[in-house]
Design an enzyme around this catalytic site. Structure first.
Site, PDB file in Angstrom:
ATOM      1  CG  ASN A  91      -2.378   0.443   0.746  1.00  0.00           C
ATOM      2  OD1 ASN A  91      -2.516   1.465   0.084  1.00  0.00           O
ATOM      3  ND2 ASN A  91      -3.385  -0.321   1.107  1.00  0.00           N
ATOM      4  NE  ARG A  92      -2.151   4.881  -3.151  1.00  0.00           N
ATOM      5  CZ  ARG A  92      -2.983   3.905  -3.521  1.00  0.00           C
ATOM      6  NH1 ARG A  92      -3.552   3.125  -2.608  1.00  0.00           N
ATOM      7  NH2 ARG A  92      -3.251   3.715  -4.807  1.00  0.00           N
ATOM      8  CG  HIS A 199      -1.993  -6.445  -5.282  1.00  0.00           C
ATOM      9  ND1 HIS A 199      -2.882  -6.350  -6.325  1.00  0.00           N
ATOM     10  CD2 HIS A 199      -1.897  -5.190  -4.761  1.00  0.00           C
ATOM     11  CE1 HIS A 199      -3.281  -5.107  -6.450  1.00  0.00           C
ATOM     12  NE2 HIS A 199      -2.702  -4.378  -5.490  1.00  0.00           N
ATOM     13  CD  GLU A 355      -4.330  -4.606  -2.369  1.00  0.00           C
ATOM     14  OE1 GLU A 355      -3.292  -4.063  -1.915  1.00  0.00           O
ATOM     15  OE2 GLU A 355      -5.143  -4.016  -3.123  1.00  0.00           O
TER      16      GLU A 355
END
Length: 394
Positions: A91-92, A199, A355
């Site tokens: 993710n981020r 993913h 996810e």
């Protein structure tokens, strides 16, 4: 006594003594009763998963490519992350920066013009050729020694183990197929963020419709909170209640199309975006424990009658309804041969990525108190992401 030197020596020995496959796209096929899965070392990724539909027909419900040599091509073009392990941090990461023990680290900003890091940076785990540790008819294990890839601190050894099995279930005792995934990561020398995830993109109607909006349903009984974000999906430090945001409320079963309709005008998946690309928190009841492996996600297709029930030890889950797909990636020829072929290309809302993970950008939000889920060192236990995917029909 510190065990880091011993573990580091073991890691070196393991990597030296195992045989790397001649090609990152060599296929390893796993089989059990009513389930067949195919994996490749490139990204330690799932490329196919076949289970029976309600008519007993073997159906591939994993999105991707029949030709495994297309995955590196995909990375260089669409970069979908189809079926791969993403890491070292899924993710981020806001501003591609984080601080541990007073030390600030900068990793590559590979999204939104460099504003943030996505799935580990420019060359994440999805692009690495993992080493094959062991394989047999029903399981395969890959390993990856991350020697400060993408400027993340320290060295991390990860094993990704996949297995397929089946067990009697239901009134007739019919075999119920299961895919099990286990990602185990050990920090060998320095404290470091670790948050891996599989993913995998799914389509339970196997492209017998142009998308999954009208026939596919989701139920997440423990997801009463989600992580609120800004317009580029970076957490703003707060949580929202799904009960107050109907497009994200799956505490009761809901058709995906109905949920997407309810997201219109809310920018849940980013500025001017309609759909779902959100991190949900899995708040299990206190009597079963925060990290208990219990069914937390259910999805089924009215078209094929296939149901998938996912259990995991993770405390979060990212749901992405393929809002960025634009109909340019062809559906697998094998899926078209085995269905009515209603969709020739992967359209917007033509799939869904699930996810299991911890909290997106938790390393930059200490107020959440999730460091024990995302920061690991030689003095801690390993990071373990465990999940099972059970399939049945109705």
């Amino acid at each position: 006594m510190k065990t880091a030197p011993l573990i580091a020596a073991l890691a070196t020995s393991v990597v030296a003594q195992t045989t790397t496959t001649s090609s990152p796209t060599t296929e390893f096929t796993l089989q059990a009763n009513n389930i067949t899965a195919i994996f490749i070392p490139y990204g330690a990724r799932l490329v196919s998963l076949q289970v029976p539909d309600r008519n007993g027909r073997s159906t591939d419900v994993a999105v991707g490519y029949d030709n495994s040599s297309m995955y590196p091509v995909d990375t260089a073009t669409n970069h979908t992350y189809f079926g791969a392990v993403v890491g070292r941090y899924a993710n981020r990461i806001k501003n591609h920066t984080f601080t541990i023990d007073g030390n600030t680290y900068n990793v590559p900003g590979n999204e939104h013009g460099g504003l943030n890091t996505l799935h580990g940076g420019n060359v994440g785990y999805d692009q690495r050729n993992w080493t094959v540790l062991a394989h047999n008819d029903s399981s395969v294990s890959f390993s990856l020694l991350d020697t400060s890839f993408e400027n993340f601190p320290g060295t991390v050894l990860t094993t990704a183990t996949y297995s397929v099995s089946s067990y009697p279930s239901g009134p007739q005792g019919q075999p119920r197929p299961r895919l099990t995934t286990k990602l185990v990561s050990v920090a060998l020398d320095l404290p470091t963020p670790i948050m891996l995830s599989n993913h995998i993109y799914w389509n339970l109607n196997a492209f017998q419709a142009s998308n999954i909006l009208n026939d596919t349903y989701i139920w997440m009984p423990y997801s009463d909170r989600y992580i609120q974000t800004d317009g580029i999906l970076i957490p703003n430090g707060t949580f929202g209640l799904t009960s107050q945001n109907p497009g994200l409320d799956f505490q009761s079963p809901k058709r995906i199309g109905a949920a997407v309709d309810q997201t219109s005008g809310h920018d849940y998946c980013g500025t001017n975006c309609t759909g779902i690309d959100n991190a949900f928190i899995l708040d299990r009841p206190a009597n079963i424990g925060a990290d208990s492996v219990v069914p937390v996600f259910h999805m089924w297709s009215q078209t094929t009658g296939i149901q998938m029930d996912m259990s995991t030890n993770q405390q979060g889950i990212q749901i992405y309804t393929c809002v960025s797909q634009n109909g340019t990636i062809p559906v697998k020829p094998s899926q078209l041969r085995n269905s009515t072929g209603a969709a020739q290309y992967i359209n917007p809302y033509g799939c869904i990525a699930i996810e299991p993970q911890a909290y997106i950008d938790g390393i930059n939000n200490p107020q959440w108190g999730v460091d024990n889920l995302e920061i690991f060192s030689p003095e801690t236990g390993p990071s373990v992401n465990y999940a099972t995917y059970d399939f049945s029909t109705f």
